[in-house]
Scaffold this motif. Structure first.
Motif, PDB file in Angstrom:
ATOM      1  N   PRO A  73       0.692  -1.090   0.006  1.00 19.86           N
ATOM      2  CA  PRO A  73       0.086   0.021  -0.022  1.00 19.86           C
ATOM      3  C   PRO A  73       0.837   1.206  -0.109  1.00 19.86           C
ATOM      4  CG  PRO A  73       0.111  -0.886   2.277  1.00 19.86           C
ATOM      5  CD  PRO A  73       0.681  -1.924   1.351  1.00 19.86           C
ATOM      6  N   VAL A  74       0.384   2.156  -0.741  1.00 19.78           N
ATOM      7  CA  VAL A  74       1.173   3.585  -0.758  1.00 19.78           C
ATOM      8  C   VAL A  74       1.202   4.254   0.599  1.00 19.78           C
ATOM      9  CG1 VAL A  74       0.825   5.991  -1.388  1.00 19.78           C
ATOM     10  CG2 VAL A  74       0.337   4.150  -3.029  1.00 19.78           C
ATOM     11  N   GLY A  75       2.356   4.463   0.944  1.00 17.46           N
ATOM     12  CA  GLY A  75       2.865   5.437   2.191  1.00 17.46           C
ATOM     13  C   GLY A  75       3.000   4.285   3.269  1.00 17.46           C
ATOM     14  N   LEU A  76       3.265   2.908   3.269  1.00 21.31           N
ATOM     15  CA  LEU A  76       3.454   1.989   4.099  1.00 21.31           C
ATOM     16  C   LEU A  76       5.061   2.156   4.595  1.00 21.31           C
ATOM     17  CD1 LEU A  76       2.558  -0.780   5.536  1.00 21.31           C
ATOM     18  CD2 LEU A  76       3.772  -2.066   3.751  1.00 21.31           C
ATOM     19  N   ARG A  77       4.946   1.821   6.006  1.00 22.62           N
ATOM     20  CA  ARG A  77       6.523   2.103   6.415  1.00 22.62           C
ATOM     21  C   ARG A  77       6.703   0.892   7.230  1.00 22.62           C
ATOM     22  NH1 ARG A  77       6.758   8.389   8.966  1.00 22.62           N
ATOM     23  NH2 ARG A  77       4.933   9.133   7.650  1.00 22.62           N
ATOM     24  N   SER A 135       2.912   1.916  12.607  1.00 27.47           N
ATOM     25  CA  SER A 135       2.471   1.435  13.827  1.00 27.47           C
ATOM     26  C   SER A 135       3.626   2.121  14.956  1.00 27.47           C
ATOM     27  CB  SER A 135       2.465  -0.258  14.356  1.00 27.47           C
ATOM     28  OG  SER A 135       3.849  -0.775  13.866  1.00 27.47           O
ATOM     29  N   ALA A 136       3.403   2.237  16.076  1.00 29.58           N
ATOM     30  CA  ALA A 136       4.296   2.987  17.270  1.00 29.58           C
ATOM     31  C   ALA A 136       5.620   2.424  17.164  1.00 29.58           C
ATOM     32  CB  ALA A 136       3.743   2.851  18.639  1.00 29.58           C
ATOM     33  N   ASP A 137       5.885   0.944  16.895  1.00 31.60           N
ATOM     34  CA  ASP A 137       7.289   0.504  16.886  1.00 31.60           C
ATOM     35  C   ASP A 137       7.724   0.150  15.372  1.00 31.60           C
ATOM     36  OD1 ASP A 137       5.522  -1.458  16.170  1.00 31.60           O
ATOM     37  OD2 ASP A 137       6.534  -3.132  17.678  1.00 31.60           O
ATOM     38  N   HIS A 138       6.763   0.785  14.422  1.00 29.82           N
ATOM     39  CA  HIS A 138       6.860   0.692  12.960  1.00 29.82           C
ATOM     40  C   HIS A 138       7.288  -1.064  12.585  1.00 29.82           C
ATOM     41  CE1 HIS A 138       7.786   4.958  13.436  1.00 29.82           C
ATOM     42  NE2 HIS A 138       8.938   4.520  14.153  1.00 29.82           N
ATOM     43  N   LYS A 139       6.789  -1.893  13.725  1.00 27.73           N
ATOM     44  CA  LYS A 139       6.772  -3.315  13.322  1.00 27.73           C
ATOM     45  C   LYS A 139       5.296  -3.924  13.271  1.00 27.73           C
ATOM     46  CE  LYS A 139      11.567  -3.829  14.532  1.00 27.73           C
ATOM     47  NZ  LYS A 139      12.543  -4.913  15.235  1.00 27.73           N
ATOM     48  N   SER A 140       4.553  -3.647  14.222  1.00 27.66           N
ATOM     49  CA  SER A 140       3.394  -4.544  15.055  1.00 27.66           C
ATOM     50  C   SER A 140       2.441  -4.594  13.620  1.00 27.66           C
ATOM     51  CB  SER A 140       2.774  -3.789  15.920  1.00 27.66           C
ATOM     52  OG  SER A 140       3.661  -3.700  17.316  1.00 27.66           O
ATOM     53  N   HIS A 141       2.225  -3.535  12.855  1.00 25.85           N
ATOM     54  CA  HIS A 141       1.235  -3.755  11.842  1.00 25.85           C
ATOM     55  C   HIS A 141       1.859  -4.807  10.605  1.00 25.85           C
ATOM     56  CE1 HIS A 141       4.445  -0.959  10.611  1.00 25.85           C
ATOM     57  NE2 HIS A 141       3.727  -0.845   9.037  1.00 25.85           N
ATOM     58  N   MET A 142       2.996  -5.304  10.768  1.00 25.74           N
ATOM     59  CA  MET A 142       3.526  -6.354   9.909  1.00 25.74           C
ATOM     60  C   MET A 142       4.013  -7.622  10.555  1.00 25.74           C
ATOM     61  SD  MET A 142       3.373  -4.681   7.012  1.00 25.74           S
ATOM     62  CE  MET A 142       4.382  -5.763   5.826  1.00 25.74           C
TER      63      MET A 142
END
Length: 219
Positions: A73-77, A135-142
């Motif tokens: 998705p566009v903007g995914l970090r 996500s706050a830790d830049h990991k939990s959404h993945m």
């Protein structure tokens, strides 16, 4: 300190819109994404990678899951790796020597012959929660796959980003450190700014049908 690749406008305030309206040093030029890694030091002198390649792969999940992969998705970090690791057991990074497979790879720096280069490999997670671009830790959404499929908490399979860096460094690894610490602290940051249609085309034409494509997204 970090080394930045890709979008030339990247800073602490970058947004998808700012990246989409800036330039890139990527090949292909369609890739406006930003990539960054901790700086490497040899004897406390920074050494930049001579080559950086970011692969977008379908591997890591079953073939039937590959056929369901969706465009990033566009903007995914995403952040991959563990900057706070205190041992190799806490790391997914891998170090090896270019063209010298006889040197066992390791989680920490390895001693490469003088005609080689130090290589770093890092795979990003390829299962998305389908909702959050960060996500706050830049990991939990993945999440990483489990038994060749994406877990129910992160049901959307996306291309796996593989980060490969080559450093003009050989010899005693005791001289080497990252800005984050030992080799097992290697990590990578990614901010997706691919044009949506271009990403979708590459997923449709290359990844889902399991066809190897070049940088131009063509077989």
């Amino acid at each position: 300190m970090h080394d930045f690749m890709g979008n030339t406008s990247t800073n602490a305030f970058s947004t998808y819109t700012s990246l989409a309206n800036a330039g890139t040093n990527c090949n292909p030029i369609e890739d406006l994404s930003s990539y960054w890694v901790p700086t490497m030091y040899v004897n406390d002198v920074p050494v930049a990678p001579t080559g950086t390649t970011f692969y977008y792969l379908g591997e890591g999940v079953r073939d039937d899951i590959i056929a369901q992969i969706q465009a990033l998705p566009v903007g995914l970090r995403i952040v991959a790796g563990n900057a706070k690791a205190t041992s190799g057991d806490q790391s997914i990074a891998r170090w090896s020597c270019l063209h010298h497979g006889e040197v066992p790879p390791g989680k920490d720096f390895v001693n490469c012959p003088s005609d080689s280069m130090l290589e770093s490999y890092l795979d990003f997670p390829q299962c998305w929660d389908g909702v959050n671009l960060d996500s706050a830790d830049h990991k939990s959404h993945m999440s990483y796959p489990v038994n060749g499929a994406c877990p129910a908490t992160h049901p959307v399979p996306v291309p796996k980003l593989r980060q490969v860096l080559r450093y003009p460094v050989t010899g005693d690894p005791a001289r080497i450190r990252l800005s984050s610490g030992r080799g097992y602290t290697m990590h990578g940051d990614f901010f997706n700014a691919w044009p949506a249609a271009e990403m979708e085309r590459r997923v449709r034409d290359c990844i889902r049908p399991i066809i190897k494509c070049g940088a131009n997204g063509r077989p």
